[in-house]
Scaffold this active site. Structure first.
Site, PDB file in Angstrom:
ATOM      1  N   SER A   1    -117.710 -11.295  22.418  1.00  9.30           N
ATOM      2  CA  SER A   1    -117.670 -12.762  22.489  1.00  9.30           C
ATOM      3  C   SER A   1    -119.068 -13.369  22.427  1.00  9.30           C
ATOM      4  O   SER A   1    -120.076 -12.711  22.719  1.00  9.30           O
ATOM      5  CB  SER A   1    -116.999 -13.207  23.788  1.00  9.30           C
ATOM      6  OG  SER A   1    -115.733 -12.627  23.915  1.00  9.30           O
TER       7      SER A   1
HETATM    8  N1  SAH Z   1    -114.426  -8.979  26.381  1.00  9.11           N
HETATM    9  C1  SAH Z   1    -114.848  -8.347  25.127  1.00  9.11           C
HETATM   10  C2  SAH Z   1    -114.450  -9.155  23.914  1.00  9.11           C
HETATM   11  C3  SAH Z   1    -113.152  -8.707  23.495  1.00  9.11           C
HETATM   12  S1  SAH Z   1    -112.430  -9.222  21.985  1.00  9.11           S
HETATM   13  C4  SAH Z   1    -116.328  -8.058  25.126  1.00  9.11           C
HETATM   14  O1  SAH Z   1    -117.024  -8.491  26.040  1.00  9.11           O
HETATM   15  O2  SAH Z   1    -116.783  -7.376  24.200  1.00  9.11           O
HETATM   16  C5  SAH Z   1    -110.752  -9.114  22.519  1.00  9.11           C
HETATM   17  C6  SAH Z   1    -110.239  -7.738  22.831  1.00  9.11           C
HETATM   18  O3  SAH Z   1    -108.913  -7.911  23.301  1.00  9.11           O
HETATM   19  C7  SAH Z   1    -110.171  -6.796  21.640  1.00  9.11           C
HETATM   20  O4  SAH Z   1    -110.858  -5.627  21.910  1.00  9.11           O
HETATM   21  C8  SAH Z   1    -108.659  -6.548  21.475  1.00  9.11           C
HETATM   22  O5  SAH Z   1    -108.364  -5.246  21.033  1.00  9.11           O
HETATM   23  C9  SAH Z   1    -108.149  -6.789  22.878  1.00  9.11           C
HETATM   24  N2  SAH Z   1    -106.726  -7.110  22.975  1.00  9.11           N
HETATM   25  C10 SAH Z   1    -105.943  -7.791  22.098  1.00  9.11           C
HETATM   26  N3  SAH Z   1    -104.684  -7.876  22.556  1.00  9.11           N
HETATM   27  C11 SAH Z   1    -104.665  -7.225  23.753  1.00  9.11           C
HETATM   28  C12 SAH Z   1    -103.650  -6.951  24.710  1.00  9.11           C
HETATM   29  N4  SAH Z   1    -102.391  -7.349  24.540  1.00  9.11           N
HETATM   30  N5  SAH Z   1    -103.994  -6.254  25.822  1.00  9.11           N
HETATM   31  C13 SAH Z   1    -105.274  -5.831  26.018  1.00  9.11           C
HETATM   32  N6  SAH Z   1    -106.261  -6.045  25.139  1.00  9.11           N
HETATM   33  C14 SAH Z   1    -105.973  -6.739  24.024  1.00  9.11           C
END
Ligand code: SAH
Length: 256
Positions: free
Chosen positions: A105
């Site tokens: 993010s």
């Molecule tokens: N917090 C992260 C950014 C994540 S992007 C950081 O600091 O790097 C969003 C993430 O959510 C992705 O890795 C994606 O695979 C995950 N995601 C999507 N749907 C999800 C779900 N149902 N449960 C858990 N993770 C999920």
């Protein structure tokens, strides 16, 4: 170059303040060299640290005020959480690809969500969407006990290894579907969701303590998403406040 001279040259919070164009240009140049492996290890670390300080100064200038959040952002090495080819861009305030069509993010949004969730040492925090592990590291740096769920197994595995290598022992990562929360570890003081569902998943509000805070982007794949703060009163009543429009990757695999 001696460590002393390096420190003096790349200080970015001088009397002219965080916006100094000359210092910023210098930091970017040094950072590019550092990211490309030029210069000695101390120079590289100093350049990366200077760029990080400058980035967090800008986040502070945009209105994030919580000192615990800002201190954590100044401490966590975001360059360790991005793929090597993006290292030189790690301290720009923008999201970056981390593989599997996912992104780390934007730092301003990480700071805003952390501040809004009111994270304090000792709190028990659930994160949905581990991704690179960067947001989890920021929460752990404040002193929270973090439980983070990632849907994609390769990301869950690499984030867990990275967090362990960097010493973030306060984070537990597991592969799973965040729509269900983590009932075995509930209730939580705060829940931070970093992928956008179309509606707030009920298990996530159920797993909040009274007085707890949920920060979550909500919106359809093509619709504008809004970042929401949901608070749970002592009597269990939920209140929601809309913060700002945001763009997150979609939360996948809704149950049912
Ligand atoms: N917090 C992260 C950014 C994540 S992007 C950081 O600091 O790097 C969003 C993430 O959510 C992705 O890795 C994606 O695979 C995950 N995601 C999507 N749907 C999800 C779900 N149902 N449960 C858990 N993770 C999920």
């Amino acid at each position: 170059m001696s460590r002393h001279r390096t420190d003096a040259r790349i200080r970015v919070r001088g009397p002219r303040g965080p916006g100094s164009a000359a210092l910023t240009a210098f930091a970017v140049l040094t950072l590019t060299c550092a990211a490309n492996g030029q210069g000695d290890a101390a120079d590289q670390e100093n350049a990366l640290r200077a760029a990080r300080m400058a980035m967090v100064d800008l986040i502070e200038a945009r209105g994030v005020r919580d000192s615990a959040t800002l201190a954590a952002m100044r401490s966590v090495p975001r360059h360790e959480f991005v793929p090597p080819e993006y290292r030189a861009r790690a301290y720009r305030d923008s999201p970056l690809p981390i593989g599997w069509d996912q992104t780390i993010s934007q730092p301003y949004i990480v700071a805003l969500m952390t501040e809004t969730a009111g994270i304090r040492p000792g709190m028990k925090v659930l994160e949905i969407g581990t991704g690179s592990g960067y947001q989890a590291a920021v929460l752990a740096e404040i002193g929270a006990r973090v439980f983070s769920i990632e849907l994609l197994e390769p990301l869950a595995t690499s984030a867990a290894a990275r967090l362990a290598r960097l010493g973030y022992s306060g984070v537990t990562v597991r592969q799973g579907n965040g729509y269900l929360g983590w009932p075995e570890e509930a209730p939580f003081d705060a829940v931070i969701v970093t992928a956008a569902p179309e509606e707030i998943p009920t298990p996530l509000t159920d797993q909040l303590k009274p007085g707890g805070r949920l920060v979550i982007p909500v919106g359809g794949v093509r619709a504008v998403q809004q970042l929401l703060l949901v608070t749970k009163d002592a009597d269990g009543t939920l209140r929601r406040r809309t913060l700002i429009p945001v763009r997150f990757v979609p939360m996948r695999e809704p149950p049912g």
